[in-house]
Design a protein around this motif. Structure first.
Motif, PDB file in Angstrom:
ATOM      1  N   SER A 110       0.919  -1.170   0.070  1.00  0.00           N
ATOM      2  CA  SER A 110       0.000  -0.129   0.071  1.00  0.00           C
ATOM      3  C   SER A 110       0.549   1.366  -0.047  1.00  0.00           C
ATOM      4  CB  SER A 110      -0.843   0.105   1.187  1.00  0.00           C
ATOM      5  OG  SER A 110      -0.076  -0.037   2.482  1.00  0.00           O
ATOM      6  N   GLU A 111       2.295   1.327   0.281  1.00  0.00           N
ATOM      7  CA  GLU A 111       3.052   2.289   0.159  1.00  0.00           C
ATOM      8  C   GLU A 111       3.165   2.860  -1.276  1.00  0.00           C
ATOM      9  OE1 GLU A 111       6.586   1.528   2.440  1.00  0.00           O
ATOM     10  OE2 GLU A 111       5.592   1.692   4.411  1.00  0.00           O
ATOM     11  N   LYS A 112       3.381   4.224  -1.318  1.00  0.00           N
ATOM     12  CA  LYS A 112       3.531   4.612  -2.677  1.00  0.00           C
ATOM     13  C   LYS A 112       5.033   4.671  -3.181  1.00  0.00           C
ATOM     14  CE  LYS A 112      -0.743   6.105  -2.830  1.00  0.00           C
ATOM     15  NZ  LYS A 112      -1.408   4.913  -3.621  1.00  0.00           N
ATOM     16  N   SER A 113       5.842   4.108  -2.347  1.00  0.00           N
ATOM     17  CA  SER A 113       7.182   3.739  -2.757  1.00  0.00           C
ATOM     18  C   SER A 113       7.499   2.812  -3.936  1.00  0.00           C
ATOM     19  CB  SER A 113       8.068   3.321  -1.557  1.00  0.00           C
ATOM     20  OG  SER A 113       9.438   3.111  -2.085  1.00  0.00           O
ATOM     21  N   GLY A 152       6.806  -1.487  -1.880  1.00  0.00           N
ATOM     22  CA  GLY A 152       5.978  -0.481  -1.165  1.00  0.00           C
ATOM     23  C   GLY A 152       5.184  -1.320   0.037  1.00  0.00           C
ATOM     24  N   CYS A 153       5.557  -2.128   0.564  1.00  0.00           N
ATOM     25  CA  CYS A 153       5.013  -3.130   1.524  1.00  0.00           C
ATOM     26  C   CYS A 153       5.387  -2.575   3.054  1.00  0.00           C
ATOM     27  CB  CYS A 153       5.413  -4.577   1.455  1.00  0.00           C
ATOM     28  SG  CYS A 153       4.908  -5.268   0.248  1.00  0.00           S
ATOM     29  N   THR A 154       4.406  -2.281   3.790  1.00  0.00           N
ATOM     30  CA  THR A 154       4.539  -2.027   5.376  1.00  0.00           C
ATOM     31  C   THR A 154       4.923  -3.485   5.759  1.00  0.00           C
ATOM     32  OG1 THR A 154       2.267  -2.827   5.959  1.00  0.00           O
ATOM     33  CG2 THR A 154       2.613  -0.628   5.179  1.00  0.00           C
TER      34      THR A 154
END
Length: 130
Positions: free
Chosen positions: A66-69, A93-95
């Motif tokens: 969910s991260e935009k990276s 982009g994973c937490t």
């Protein structure tokens, strides 16, 4: 942490592969695995394919969180005795919570087990070239 040695140059090569590829979505978060209906994808799953390729087949397996990276911070190495292969999947982009869900997803059966490799900045002596 065991005997794992990181190599910053390895991660630089991963970055080059990622930035010279396009992402092709195969499964959306919440979808069932096509063969194993009890396996539900915890995040989006797809592949990075060569931008210059005429086909979207093959490529580098990717879990997208969910991260935009777009930076790859971790990779998973899977040993699969049914497929008789060692497989590498990148996590983008994973937490930390999503990493945990992905590891639980990939380790649900006795036929496949994985390890998680975290990005590091170290350069071991053997990693240097002349």
């Amino acid at each position: 942490m065991g005997n794992y040695e990181n190599n910053a140059f390895f991660w630089q090569k991963i970055d080059t592969l990622v930035f010279s590829s396009k992402f092709v979505l195969s499964r959306k978060q919440g979808e069932q695995h096509p063969e194993y209906k009890n396996l539900i994808y915890p995040v989006d799953y797809g592949h990075y394919v060569d931008l210059a390729a005429d086909t979207n087949e093959g490529g580098i397996a990717v879990f997208r969180g969910s991260e935009k990276s777009s930076m790859v911070k971790t990779a998973v190495i899977a040993a699969d005795i049914l497929q008789k292969e060692i497989d590498v999947k990148l996590l983008v982009g994973c937490t930390k919570a999503e990493e945990d869900l992905i590891l639980r997803f990939l380790n649900q059966t006795d036929f496949q087990k994985t390890i998680l490799v975290r990005r590091g900045n170290e350069i071991p002596e053997w990693g240097l070239t002349d």
